[in-house]
Design a protein around this motif. Structure first.
Motif, PDB file in Angstrom:
ATOM      1  N   ALA A  91      -9.745   1.976   4.360  1.00 10.35           N
ATOM      2  CA  ALA A  91      -8.397   1.427   4.518  1.00 10.35           C
ATOM      3  C   ALA A  91      -7.427   2.066   3.521  1.00 10.35           C
ATOM      4  O   ALA A  91      -6.273   2.344   3.855  1.00 10.35           O
ATOM      5  N   LEU A  92      -7.878   2.322   2.300  1.00 11.87           N
ATOM      6  CA  LEU A  92      -7.027   3.000   1.323  1.00 11.87           C
ATOM      7  C   LEU A  92      -6.641   4.391   1.809  1.00 11.87           C
ATOM      8  O   LEU A  92      -5.512   4.848   1.619  1.00 11.87           O
ATOM      9  N   PHE A  93      -7.592   5.061   2.457  1.00 11.27           N
ATOM     10  CA  PHE A  93      -7.370   6.425   2.901  1.00 11.27           C
ATOM     11  C   PHE A  93      -6.401   6.505   4.082  1.00 11.27           C
ATOM     12  O   PHE A  93      -5.770   7.531   4.301  1.00 11.27           O
ATOM     13  N   THR A  94      -6.266   5.420   4.845  1.00  9.99           N
ATOM     14  CA  THR A  94      -5.400   5.455   6.015  1.00  9.99           C
ATOM     15  C   THR A  94      -3.941   5.144   5.703  1.00  9.99           C
ATOM     16  O   THR A  94      -3.083   5.352   6.566  1.00  9.99           O
ATOM     17  N   ILE A  95      -3.647   4.660   4.517  1.00 12.57           N
ATOM     18  CA  ILE A  95      -2.258   4.376   4.150  1.00 12.57           C
ATOM     19  C   ILE A  95      -1.524   5.703   3.966  1.00 12.57           C
ATOM     20  O   ILE A  95      -1.972   6.555   3.193  1.00 12.57           O
ATOM     21  N   PRO A  96      -0.419   5.913   4.643  1.00 14.99           N
ATOM     22  CA  PRO A  96       0.334   7.166   4.468  1.00 14.99           C
ATOM     23  C   PRO A  96       0.790   7.323   3.014  1.00 14.99           C
ATOM     24  O   PRO A  96       1.165   6.347   2.353  1.00 14.99           O
ATOM     25  N   SER A  97       0.752   8.546   2.535  1.00 16.14           N
ATOM     26  CA  SER A  97       1.025   8.790   1.116  1.00 16.14           C
ATOM     27  C   SER A  97       2.430   8.370   0.705  1.00 16.14           C
ATOM     28  O   SER A  97       2.609   7.769  -0.358  1.00 16.14           O
ATOM     29  N   ILE A  98       3.431   8.664   1.517  1.00 19.24           N
ATOM     30  CA  ILE A  98       4.804   8.286   1.160  1.00 19.24           C
ATOM     31  C   ILE A  98       4.920   6.768   1.069  1.00 19.24           C
ATOM     32  O   ILE A  98       5.528   6.238   0.129  1.00 19.24           O
ATOM     33  N   ALA A  99       4.338   6.059   2.014  1.00 18.08           N
ATOM     34  CA  ALA A  99       4.383   4.595   1.986  1.00 18.08           C
ATOM     35  C   ALA A  99       3.657   4.058   0.756  1.00 18.08           C
ATOM     36  O   ALA A  99       4.127   3.110   0.117  1.00 18.08           O
ATOM     37  N   PHE A 100       2.528   4.667   0.431  1.00 16.00           N
ATOM     38  CA  PHE A 100       1.764   4.238  -0.743  1.00 16.00           C
ATOM     39  C   PHE A 100       2.598   4.414  -2.016  1.00 16.00           C
ATOM     40  O   PHE A 100       2.649   3.528  -2.877  1.00 16.00           O
ATOM     41  N   PHE A 112       3.984   9.557 -13.664  1.00 17.10           N
ATOM     42  CA  PHE A 112       2.605  10.013 -13.674  1.00 17.10           C
ATOM     43  C   PHE A 112       1.631   8.935 -13.199  1.00 17.10           C
ATOM     44  O   PHE A 112       0.732   9.206 -12.411  1.00 17.10           O
ATOM     45  N   SER A 113       1.817   7.703 -13.664  1.00 17.68           N
ATOM     46  CA  SER A 113       0.863   6.639 -13.323  1.00 17.68           C
ATOM     47  C   SER A 113       0.856   6.340 -11.829  1.00 17.68           C
ATOM     48  O   SER A 113      -0.200   6.085 -11.249  1.00 17.68           O
ATOM     49  N   THR A 114       2.005   6.374 -11.191  1.00 15.41           N
ATOM     50  CA  THR A 114       2.073   6.141  -9.749  1.00 15.41           C
ATOM     51  C   THR A 114       1.295   7.220  -9.006  1.00 15.41           C
ATOM     52  O   THR A 114       0.520   6.922  -8.092  1.00 15.41           O
ATOM     53  N   ALA A 115       1.493   8.460  -9.395  1.00 16.83           N
ATOM     54  CA  ALA A 115       0.781   9.563  -8.753  1.00 16.83           C
ATOM     55  C   ALA A 115      -0.722   9.454  -8.972  1.00 16.83           C
ATOM     56  O   ALA A 115      -1.507   9.687  -8.055  1.00 16.83           O
ATOM     57  N   VAL A 116      -1.126   9.072 -10.171  1.00 18.89           N
ATOM     58  CA  VAL A 116      -2.557   8.945 -10.459  1.00 18.89           C
ATOM     59  C   VAL A 116      -3.184   7.839  -9.620  1.00 18.89           C
ATOM     60  O   VAL A 116      -4.274   8.008  -9.065  1.00 18.89           O
ATOM     61  N   VAL A 117      -2.505   6.713  -9.487  1.00 18.61           N
ATOM     62  CA  VAL A 117      -3.050   5.595  -8.691  1.00 18.61           C
ATOM     63  C   VAL A 117      -3.214   6.016  -7.235  1.00 18.61           C
ATOM     64  O   VAL A 117      -4.267   5.791  -6.625  1.00 18.61           O
ATOM     65  N   VAL A 118      -2.213   6.645  -6.668  1.00 20.88           N
ATOM     66  CA  VAL A 118      -2.278   7.049  -5.261  1.00 20.88           C
ATOM     67  C   VAL A 118      -3.346   8.113  -5.048  1.00 20.88           C
ATOM     68  O   VAL A 118      -4.167   8.011  -4.126  1.00 20.88           O
ATOM     69  N   LEU A 119      -3.380   9.122  -5.890  1.00 21.64           N
ATOM     70  CA  LEU A 119      -4.370  10.178  -5.727  1.00 21.64           C
ATOM     71  C   LEU A 119      -5.784   9.669  -5.968  1.00 21.64           C
ATOM     72  O   LEU A 119      -6.733  10.111  -5.312  1.00 21.64           O
ATOM     73  N   THR A 120      -5.942   8.735  -6.889  1.00 25.47           N
ATOM     74  CA  THR A 120      -7.259   8.131  -7.119  1.00 25.47           C
ATOM     75  C   THR A 120      -7.704   7.359  -5.882  1.00 25.47           C
ATOM     76  O   THR A 120      -8.868   7.425  -5.481  1.00 25.47           O
ATOM     77  N   ALA A 121      -6.792   6.636  -5.276  1.00 23.78           N
ATOM     78  CA  ALA A 121      -7.132   5.879  -4.066  1.00 23.78           C
ATOM     79  C   ALA A 121      -7.584   6.807  -2.953  1.00 23.78           C
ATOM     80  O   ALA A 121      -8.518   6.491  -2.208  1.00 23.78           O
ATOM     81  N   TYR A 122      -6.957   7.970  -2.834  1.00 28.66           N
ATOM     82  CA  TYR A 122      -7.333   8.904  -1.780  1.00 28.66           C
ATOM     83  C   TYR A 122      -8.681   9.571  -2.032  1.00 28.66           C
ATOM     84  O   TYR A 122      -9.317  10.045  -1.098  1.00 28.66           O
ATOM     85  N   THR A 123      -9.125   9.641  -3.266  1.00 30.65           N
ATOM     86  CA  THR A 123     -10.435  10.242  -3.543  1.00 30.65           C
ATOM     87  C   THR A 123     -11.581   9.289  -3.218  1.00 30.65           C
ATOM     88  O   THR A 123     -12.712   9.735  -3.030  1.00 30.65           O
TER      89      THR A 123
END
Length: 161
Positions: A91-100, A112-123
């Motif tokens: 479910a984390l992987f299906t959230i579009p990146s811009i929306a996330f 930086f923290s926002t980018a790290v949270v989103v990229l961590t979720a995608y991994t």
């Protein structure tokens, strides 16, 4: 046939959008568009963005590896949790990146923290599924032999699985 010539969209933004390039081809050796002098002159402009990119690649990957491996080890031990964890990371992987990013802007702010949270979720989904596959593909006979040799569950996990 019309006399329409193809003009790239960005070139239509203004006459000097890309700067004054008059005579630029003559200043480049070999007239191939590669200007080593410009690269040397502007190389320092790309050092900080390069290290920011490296940091934004390594930090989420390391955090994601720790989280996803922990989830996979828990799911391997408690088999009932496997589909729930897979659903969660999927479910984390299906959230579009811009929306996330937009959702997190109110929580973590811009940076930086926002980018790290989103990229961590995608991994998560990638690492979780691969660790689970690796743990599940260990032959049951191998685990039985390890138990017969007297290895504890932890020793089997780290030495065999």
């Amino acid at each position: 046939m019309s006399d329409f010539t193809y003009i790239p969209v960005l070139a239509q933004l203004g006459d000097d959008f890309f700067g004054n390039r008059e005579g630029a081809a003559e200043r480049c050796p070999g007239n191939n568009g590669l200007c080593p002098g410009w690269i040397a002159d502007n190389f320092s402009d790309y050092i900080d963005p390069f290290w920011e990119h490296v940091l934004l690649s390594i930090v989420p990957l390391a955090i994601g590896f720790v989280i996803a491996t922990t989830l996979a080890l828990i799911a391997h031990h408690y088999r009932l949790l496997q589909p729930f964890f897979l659903f969660f990371v999927g479910a984390l992987f299906t959230i579009p990146s811009i929306a996330f990013y937009l959702i997190l802007l109110n929580i973590t702010g811009r940076g930086f923290s926002t980018a790290v949270v989103v990229l961590t979720a995608y991994t998560q989904v990638l690492i979780y599924r691969n660790v689970m596959t690796g743990l599940q593909e260990v032959p049951a006979e191998t685990v039985d032999v390890a138990e017969g040799m007297g290895l504890t569950r932890r020793q089997i996990l780290f030495r065999v699985e």
